[in-house]
Design a protein around this motif. Structure first.
Motif, PDB file in Angstrom:
ATOM      1  N   MET A 162      30.554  36.291  41.712  1.00  0.00           N
ATOM      2  CA  MET A 162      30.155  35.198  42.329  1.00  0.00           C
ATOM      3  C   MET A 162      30.834  35.379  43.332  1.00  0.00           C
ATOM      4  N   ASN A 163      31.374  35.167  44.399  1.00  0.00           N
ATOM      5  CA  ASN A 163      31.920  35.383  45.732  1.00  0.00           C
ATOM      6  C   ASN A 163      32.180  33.235  45.513  1.00  0.00           C
ATOM      7  N   VAL A 164      33.302  33.455  46.130  1.00  0.00           N
ATOM      8  CA  VAL A 164      34.220  32.271  46.074  1.00  0.00           C
ATOM      9  C   VAL A 164      34.498  32.014  48.085  1.00  0.00           C
ATOM     10  N   LEU A 165      35.396  31.008  48.063  1.00  0.00           N
ATOM     11  CA  LEU A 165      35.999  30.581  48.739  1.00  0.00           C
ATOM     12  C   LEU A 165      37.829  29.785  47.907  1.00  0.00           C
ATOM     13  N   GLU A 166      38.794  29.954  48.344  1.00  0.00           N
ATOM     14  CA  GLU A 166      39.441  29.940  47.318  1.00  0.00           C
ATOM     15  C   GLU A 166      40.661  29.655  48.260  1.00  0.00           C
ATOM     16  N   GLN A 167      42.220  29.347  47.519  1.00  0.00           N
ATOM     17  CA  GLN A 167      43.091  29.390  48.534  1.00  0.00           C
ATOM     18  C   GLN A 167      43.937  29.825  47.531  1.00  0.00           C
ATOM     19  N   ASN A 168      45.259  30.997  48.457  1.00  0.00           N
ATOM     20  CA  ASN A 168      46.534  31.150  47.702  1.00  0.00           C
ATOM     21  C   ASN A 168      45.587  32.601  46.100  1.00  0.00           C
ATOM     22  N   GLY A 169      44.555  33.411  46.537  1.00  0.00           N
ATOM     23  CA  GLY A 169      44.096  34.182  46.428  1.00  0.00           C
ATOM     24  C   GLY A 169      44.339  35.881  46.654  1.00  0.00           C
ATOM     25  N   SER A 170      43.928  36.476  47.382  1.00  0.00           N
ATOM     26  CA  SER A 170      44.516  37.866  47.883  1.00  0.00           C
ATOM     27  C   SER A 170      45.069  37.516  48.864  1.00  0.00           C
ATOM     28  N   VAL A 171      45.192  36.235  49.637  1.00  0.00           N
ATOM     29  CA  VAL A 171      46.298  36.298  50.699  1.00  0.00           C
ATOM     30  C   VAL A 171      47.174  34.769  50.267  1.00  0.00           C
ATOM     31  N   PRO A 172      48.268  34.702  49.858  1.00  0.00           N
ATOM     32  CA  PRO A 172      49.356  33.929  49.862  1.00  0.00           C
ATOM     33  C   PRO A 172      48.937  32.547  50.455  1.00  0.00           C
ATOM     34  N   LYS A 173      48.926  31.402  49.960  1.00  0.00           N
ATOM     35  CA  LYS A 173      49.039  30.057  50.437  1.00  0.00           C
ATOM     36  C   LYS A 173      48.124  29.862  51.693  1.00  0.00           C
ATOM     37  N   VAL A 174      46.982  30.705  51.540  1.00  0.00           N
ATOM     38  CA  VAL A 174      45.937  30.823  52.392  1.00  0.00           C
ATOM     39  C   VAL A 174      45.084  30.845  52.315  1.00  0.00           C
ATOM     40  N   VAL A 175      43.453  30.332  52.923  1.00  0.00           N
ATOM     41  CA  VAL A 175      41.790  29.809  52.769  1.00  0.00           C
ATOM     42  C   VAL A 175      41.158  31.280  52.477  1.00  0.00           C
ATOM     43  N   THR A 176      41.141  32.036  52.203  1.00  0.00           N
ATOM     44  CA  THR A 176      39.659  33.100  52.130  1.00  0.00           C
ATOM     45  C   THR A 176      39.167  33.132  51.497  1.00  0.00           C
ATOM     46  N   GLU A 177      38.038  34.549  51.825  1.00  0.00           N
ATOM     47  CA  GLU A 177      36.939  34.646  50.797  1.00  0.00           C
ATOM     48  C   GLU A 177      37.224  35.713  49.521  1.00  0.00           C
ATOM     49  N   GLY A 178      36.111  35.250  48.860  1.00  0.00           N
ATOM     50  CA  GLY A 178      37.289  36.809  47.295  1.00  0.00           C
ATOM     51  C   GLY A 178      35.393  36.977  47.103  1.00  0.00           C
ATOM     52  N   ARG A 179      35.794  37.443  45.387  1.00  0.00           N
ATOM     53  CA  ARG A 179      34.578  38.053  44.577  1.00  0.00           C
ATOM     54  C   ARG A 179      34.805  37.284  43.080  1.00  0.00           C
ATOM     55  N   TYR A 180      34.106  37.594  41.911  1.00  0.00           N
ATOM     56  CA  TYR A 180      34.798  37.366  40.783  1.00  0.00           C
ATOM     57  C   TYR A 180      33.906  38.659  40.183  1.00  0.00           C
ATOM     58  N   ASP A 181      33.549  39.105  39.092  1.00  0.00           N
ATOM     59  CA  ASP A 181      32.764  40.063  38.975  1.00  0.00           C
ATOM     60  C   ASP A 181      33.042  39.845  37.005  1.00  0.00           C
ATOM     61  N   LEU A 182      33.015  38.763  36.595  1.00  0.00           N
ATOM     62  CA  LEU A 182      32.712  38.916  35.534  1.00  0.00           C
ATOM     63  C   LEU A 182      32.795  39.572  34.435  1.00  0.00           C
ATOM     64  N   ARG A 183      32.112  41.477  34.448  1.00  0.00           N
ATOM     65  CA  ARG A 183      31.869  42.293  33.784  1.00  0.00           C
ATOM     66  C   ARG A 183      32.939  43.271  33.856  1.00  0.00           C
ATOM     67  N   GLU A 184      34.084  42.399  34.731  1.00  0.00           N
ATOM     68  CA  GLU A 184      35.378  42.993  34.910  1.00  0.00           C
ATOM     69  C   GLU A 184      36.481  42.630  34.385  1.00  0.00           C
ATOM     70  N   MET A 185      36.135  41.155  33.863  1.00  0.00           N
ATOM     71  CA  MET A 185      36.927  40.644  33.007  1.00  0.00           C
ATOM     72  C   MET A 185      37.481  40.769  31.659  1.00  0.00           C
ATOM     73  N   GLU A 186      38.472  41.565  30.333  1.00  0.00           N
ATOM     74  CA  GLU A 186      38.053  42.219  29.386  1.00  0.00           C
ATOM     75  C   GLU A 186      38.926  40.504  28.346  1.00  0.00           C
ATOM     76  N   LYS A 187      39.801  39.198  29.037  1.00  0.00           N
ATOM     77  CA  LYS A 187      40.129  38.472  28.712  1.00  0.00           C
ATOM     78  C   LYS A 187      39.991  37.610  29.369  1.00  0.00           C
ATOM     79  N   GLY A 188      40.486  35.679  28.256  1.00  0.00           N
ATOM     80  CA  GLY A 188      40.598  35.350  28.984  1.00  0.00           C
ATOM     81  C   GLY A 188      39.579  34.226  29.400  1.00  0.00           C
ATOM     82  N   CYS A 189      39.474  33.482  29.891  1.00  0.00           N
ATOM     83  CA  CYS A 189      38.714  31.653  29.806  1.00  0.00           C
ATOM     84  C   CYS A 189      37.835  31.818  30.955  1.00  0.00           C
ATOM     85  N   VAL A 190      36.675  31.550  30.628  1.00  0.00           N
ATOM     86  CA  VAL A 190      35.832  30.998  32.522  1.00  0.00           C
ATOM     87  C   VAL A 190      35.382  29.554  32.452  1.00  0.00           C
ATOM     88  N   ARG A 191      35.954  28.835  33.097  1.00  0.00           N
ATOM     89  CA  ARG A 191      35.199  27.242  32.914  1.00  0.00           C
ATOM     90  C   ARG A 191      34.692  26.922  34.601  1.00  0.00           C
TER      91      ARG A 191
END
Length: 295
Positions: A240-269
């Protein structure tokens, strides 16, 4: 990737504080002060009360208050009943409470016919109505800070911005964010569940404008305790490509990306913003008015 403090746990019991007589105010003081000191955030509250006149001396009223609180941490519900006689409050007041876990809520609401679970056609319509405005709000603020700079704030304010836009187009506005629930839950996946990750985004119908929630997530190169992001697009079966705040840059809106194949633990909703008249059980938002209709 972001790292945040874990969400506090919901209380199993709460102090009723009957000695403060908060229930005698007209209207009652609910939520009463000590509820605000609990570790978990209250995403919604409701109460109802009635008075019945007595027909024998000393004449007075028998009073009953039923109230409910839903907690952000696990979407559980605390239900409270207080009963007393107006002629002798101190000797007659009785307080009770019930803890309604997410697992038992279907039984608690078994007579609730107002619950709506939207089907695929309606969910696509909701996306058509709201996603363009949610995405436009986020993209217009790339490189800036929205509100307090927290990740949740970007998604919540983007949905708020879609409300007047939807009205102008003749549509019912989307329900506001409640805690970390942003509408109807399309997907809940735990990396340790054994359910294959390949294809789950397509199967769930995830689209741009949906809202991503990560909880206690361990990726190959990062750890994320709690994080909220807006889905900007689905790339392949697990990314998933995302628009997020406080992600790669603290307190700033940036573009990001999450690959669930790289997720080893935790929950996605992943949530789809839907119109506000819906009561969304898949998203675990409870109509507390109906909860308070019976003890």
């Amino acid at each position: 990737m972001p790292s945040h403090k874990p969400t506090p746990k919901a209380p199993k019991t709460v102090p009723l504080d009957l000695s403060t007589r908060w229930f005698l105010n007209d209207p009652p003081t609910f939520p009463y002060p000590s509820l605000h000191t609990q570790s978990s955030y209250m995403i919604s509250t409701y109460y109802s009360w009635k008075r019945t006149g007595t027909l024998w001396p000393p004449f007075g009223e028998d009073c009953t208050l039923i109230a409910a609180v839903q907690w952000e941490a696990d979407m559980s519900v605390t239900k409270i009943r207080v009963r007393w006689s107006s002629k002798n409050v101190d000797r007659t007041v009785v307080g009770e409470q019930k803890y309604i876990s997410p697992l038992s809520r279907n039984e608690e609401l078994r007579n609730d016919e107002g619950v709506t679970i939207l089907g695929d056609k309606a969910l696509r319509l909701a996306s058509t109505w709201y996603a363009p405005h949610i995405l436009s709000f986020c993209r217009d603020r790339l490189g800036s800070t929205v509100g307090d700079g927290e990740c949740w704030t970007l998604a919540a304010l983007a949905i708020d911005a879609a409300r007047p836009a939807a009205r102008r187009e003749g549509h019912e506005p989307p329900m506001r964010t409640l805690g970390r629930v942003h509408g109807q839950c399309l997907l809940e996946w735990d990396a340790g569940s054994g359910v294959p990750v390949h294809g789950i985004l397509e199967t769930a119908g995830v689209r741009a404008g949906d809202i991503l929630e990560l909880q206690d997530a361990e990726f190959v190169n990062a750890s994320i305790e709690v994080h909220t992001a807006v889905v900007a697009g689905v790339d392949g079966s697990t990314c998933m490509n995302v628009l997020e705040q406080n992600g790669s840059v603290p307190k700033v809106v940036t573009e990001g990306r999450y690959d669930l194949r790289e997720m080893e633990k935790g929950c996605v909703r992943i949530y789809r913003p839907v119109w506000e008249s819906c009561i969304v059980r898949l998203g675990q938002v409870v109509d507390l008015k109906k909860v308070c209709e019976r003890w």
